[in-house]
Motif scaffolding. Structure first.
Motif, PDB file in Angstrom:
ATOM      1  N   GLU A 319       0.821  -1.205   0.000  1.00 31.97           N
ATOM      2  CA  GLU A 319       0.000   0.000   0.000  1.00 31.97           C
ATOM      3  C   GLU A 319       0.859   1.262   0.000  1.00 31.97           C
ATOM      4  O   GLU A 319       0.621   2.200  -0.783  1.00 31.97           O
ATOM      5  N   VAL A 320       1.861   1.302   0.875  1.00 29.83           N
ATOM      6  CA  VAL A 320       2.694   2.509   0.933  1.00 29.83           C
ATOM      7  C   VAL A 320       3.592   2.617  -0.297  1.00 29.83           C
ATOM      8  O   VAL A 320       3.890   3.726  -0.755  1.00 29.83           O
ATOM      9  N   LEU A 321       3.995   1.489  -0.852  1.00 28.46           N
ATOM     10  CA  LEU A 321       4.782   1.535  -2.088  1.00 28.46           C
ATOM     11  C   LEU A 321       3.957   2.118  -3.235  1.00 28.46           C
ATOM     12  O   LEU A 321       4.435   2.962  -4.006  1.00 28.46           O
ATOM     13  N   ALA A 322       2.708   1.636  -3.360  1.00 32.12           N
ATOM     14  CA  ALA A 322       1.845   2.136  -4.434  1.00 32.12           C
ATOM     15  C   ALA A 322       1.643   3.640  -4.313  1.00 32.12           C
ATOM     16  O   ALA A 322       1.635   4.372  -5.317  1.00 32.12           O
ATOM     17  N   ALA A 323       1.490   4.095  -3.086  1.00 31.56           N
ATOM     18  CA  ALA A 323       1.273   5.530  -2.872  1.00 31.56           C
ATOM     19  C   ALA A 323       2.508   6.356  -3.214  1.00 31.56           C
ATOM     20  O   ALA A 323       2.395   7.545  -3.550  1.00 31.56           O
ATOM     21  N   ALA A 324       3.682   5.734  -3.139  1.00 34.08           N
ATOM     22  CA  ALA A 324       4.937   6.462  -3.355  1.00 34.08           C
ATOM     23  C   ALA A 324       5.374   6.469  -4.813  1.00 34.08           C
ATOM     24  O   ALA A 324       6.379   7.096  -5.155  1.00 34.08           O
ATOM     25  N   ILE A 325       4.626   5.771  -5.682  1.00 35.76           N
ATOM     26  CA  ILE A 325       5.048   5.627  -7.079  1.00 35.76           C
ATOM     27  C   ILE A 325       4.080   6.350  -8.000  1.00 35.76           C
ATOM     28  O   ILE A 325       2.865   6.204  -7.891  1.00 35.76           O
ATOM     29  N   ASP A 326       4.630   7.111  -8.920  1.00 34.83           N
ATOM     30  CA  ASP A 326       3.832   7.756  -9.966  1.00 34.83           C
ATOM     31  C   ASP A 326       4.392   7.307 -11.310  1.00 34.83           C
ATOM     32  O   ASP A 326       5.459   7.736 -11.741  1.00 34.83           O
ATOM     33  N   ARG A 327       3.649   6.402 -11.958  1.00 32.54           N
ATOM     34  CA  ARG A 327       4.096   5.889 -13.256  1.00 32.54           C
ATOM     35  C   ARG A 327       3.085   6.240 -14.349  1.00 32.54           C
ATOM     36  O   ARG A 327       2.910   5.506 -15.312  1.00 32.54           O
ATOM     37  N   SER A 328       2.376   7.342 -14.177  1.00 31.28           N
ATOM     38  CA  SER A 328       1.299   7.666 -15.106  1.00 31.28           C
ATOM     39  C   SER A 328       1.790   7.805 -16.545  1.00 31.28           C
ATOM     40  O   SER A 328       1.021   7.635 -17.489  1.00 31.28           O
ATOM     41  N   LYS A 329       3.086   8.104 -16.730  1.00 35.37           N
ATOM     42  CA  LYS A 329       3.611   8.258 -18.093  1.00 35.37           C
ATOM     43  C   LYS A 329       4.556   7.120 -18.460  1.00 35.37           C
ATOM     44  O   LYS A 329       5.334   7.231 -19.405  1.00 35.37           O
TER      45      LYS A 329
END
Length: 525
Positions: A319-329
């Protein structure tokens, strides 16, 4: 004033225990004194190994610890196999046994059920084993067990109470509980892992049994990274039908190729055991070079060092890993990579196993959301290689890890009692079924509506094939099976016999309609 045995029941109630599996004997009578007036349901198996397997299936199905009461000596040694299976698969199990009177222990005087060192023996199998000689210690020891189940890598715990202690009078004992939780993910480590994963061109997730209760954060992270998710057998049921799901064994060449083609891999709740990653013993699996590992157990993390190790509960860390990652591009290749791996993996298992997987898929299609509990039998072997189940924690068996035959029938009963709203199917072979066949009577006693599907190829076919493959003349692999349907009738259980898997869907519908235990025998070549 109550007895130690009565206090034990009250303490178990305080810890949320609602079911106990056990066979009473002269060495546990005092443990049963408070049971009849409690809220705890008692289920009587036909063998103590069945009690342990029922506790295992109960725990896997609902997540709460399974509890067994067994007598000292043979009752406890009969339970060791089930404890070994629970230890291998990190299943929370509490086994409470008697032991001979304190002054006699270790003296070899020939008392009934005497062992030289019962606790010493159990300490080798259990996560820990404790003997209660001072009743005042009982709350703390139980508290330690439930803390372990809650906050660390779970497994079987053994507590023994001597005969001369069980009936002692005690003042009311208050349950000892704490707010023990798994270690919180280290923020700095999470940021390093997030940066490594976010920078990957071809990330991949490996999900093991430790992630089976973390479907939502696992899906969120996979979608954020656009990463395929490879599942070991104990993780099946996660992300059913998702475009990123690869429900196939890392022992397959196609899955290994996907792993080798990935530049950063996150492994969540998997120990990299050979029965998942190298079941053919060819040595073809290598731990990835760029590896992030999440595991609740520090010792497990040390066994396979990683680039970044996160000691934490899988759900919280994901959960905290997902929140820390922005891979939208980021690149949009994950679904294509997963689809190619699925196609290649299914082709790799070949027509015979594909047909067996089709039989398992018939169960899934006929009983959506079912819990399928397996034994070591050919359709289970095939589906462990490739099969996408539709319920988290709804696919488990003993064909990996410890590999105990006879697991399926009693474990399925435990699962049905844990989750009465779900259809439960036991998929077993004719050889393995005979290990614990009498437990179908326990299903009848407890009104557990398990459908027992017996894959009858008249012997230990997998072992026979292994012997022939290495030039050994098969010996001891053809134990004669009984007429399973006649045995079911003798127990008062409905049944149907099929010649091959054709007609399985209709038979499953008939079984479900009875709302009682039912047996389907499939005779196969």
């Amino acid at each position: 004033m109550t007895t130690v045995g009565e206090a034990l029941i009250s303490l178990l109630e305080a810890h949320g225990v609602d079911t106990v599996f056990g066979i009473p004997g002269v060495h546990t009578v005092e443990l049963y004194r408070g049971l009849a007036g409690s809220r705890i349901r008692h289920i009587t198996p036909r063998h103590e190994q069945g009690a342990g397997f029922m506790a295992d299936g109960y725990a896997r199905a609902c997540g709460k610890p399974g509890v067994a009461f067994v007598i000292t000596g043979p009752g406890l040694t009969n339970t060791i196999t089930a404890m070994g299976q629970a230890r291998a698969d990190s299943v929370p199990m509490l086994v409470i046994s008697g032991v001979n009177a304190t002054p006699t222990l270790g003296l070899g005087l020939g008392y009934l059920h005497e062992l030289p060192d019962q606790q010493g023996m159990m300490a080798k199998v259990a996560a820990f084993s404790e003997r209660i000689t001072d009743p005042a210690r009982l709350p703390a020891v139980l508290g330690r067990a439930f803390d372990l189940f809650r906050s660390a890598r779970p497994g079987p715990v053994h507590i023994e109470i001597p005969l001369d202690v069980m009936g002692l009078p005690v003042e009311a004992l208050k349950a000892v509980s704490s707010a023990a939780q798994p270690r919180t993910p280290d923020p700095a480590t999470i940021q390093k892992a997030a940066a490594l994963l976010a920078g990957a061109g071809k990330p991949l997730l490996l999900a093991g049994g430790g992630a089976r209760h973390a479907e939502a954060p696992l899906r969120q992270l996979a979608e954020r990274l656009d990463a395929p998710v490879v599942q070991t057998a104990n993780a099946r049921g996660l992300m059913h039908g998702h475009a990123l799901t690869v429900p196939a064994s890392p022992s397959l060449k196609a899955v290994r190729a996907l792993i080798a083609d990935s530049d950063v891999i996150l492994a969540a709740g998997t120990e990299f055991g050979p029965t998942d990653y190298d079941m053919y013993g060819d040595g073809g699996f290598a731990v990835p070079a760029q590896l992030v590992r999440i595991d609740i157990d520090a010792g497990q993390l040390q066994r396979h060092p990683a680039t970044i190790a996160i000691e934490a509960d899988c759900g919280e860390a994901l959960e905290v890993l997902a929140a820390a990652i922005d891979r939208s591009k980021g690149p949009a290749s994950g679904a294509e990579r997963a689809a190619a791996a699925r196609l290649a993996a299914f082709a790799e298992i070949g027509p015979a196993m594909q047909a067996q997987v089709a039989a398992v898929e018939t169960i899934r299609a006929s009983l959506p959301g079912a819990i399928i509990v397996g034994d070591s039998t050919q359709p289970i072997y095939a589906a462990n290689l490739y099969y996408d189940h539709d319920r988290p924690s709804g696919w488990f068996n003993a064909a990996t890890g410890f590999g105990a035959l006879g697991y399926g029938p009693p474990a399925a009963i435990g699962a049905a009692l844990a989750v009465p709203s779900a259809p439960v199917v036991c998929l077993t072979g004719d050889g393995g079924f005979q290990f614990t066949l009498p437990e179908i009577a326990a299903a009848l006693d407890s009104e557990a509506p398990v459908t027992f599907v017996v894959w009858n190829n008249r012997g230990y076919r997998e072992i026979e094939t292994s012997m022939r493959d290495v030039g050994v003349e098969p010996v001891g692999v053809s134990p004669a099976p009984p007429d399973f349907c006649k045995l079911a009738d003798a127990y008062g259980i409905g049944s149907q016999k099929l010649q091959g898997p054709a007609g399985l869907a209709q038979a499953l519908g008939k079984a479900r309609a009875t709302k009682k235990p039912f047996l389907i025998e499939i005779s196969v070549e």
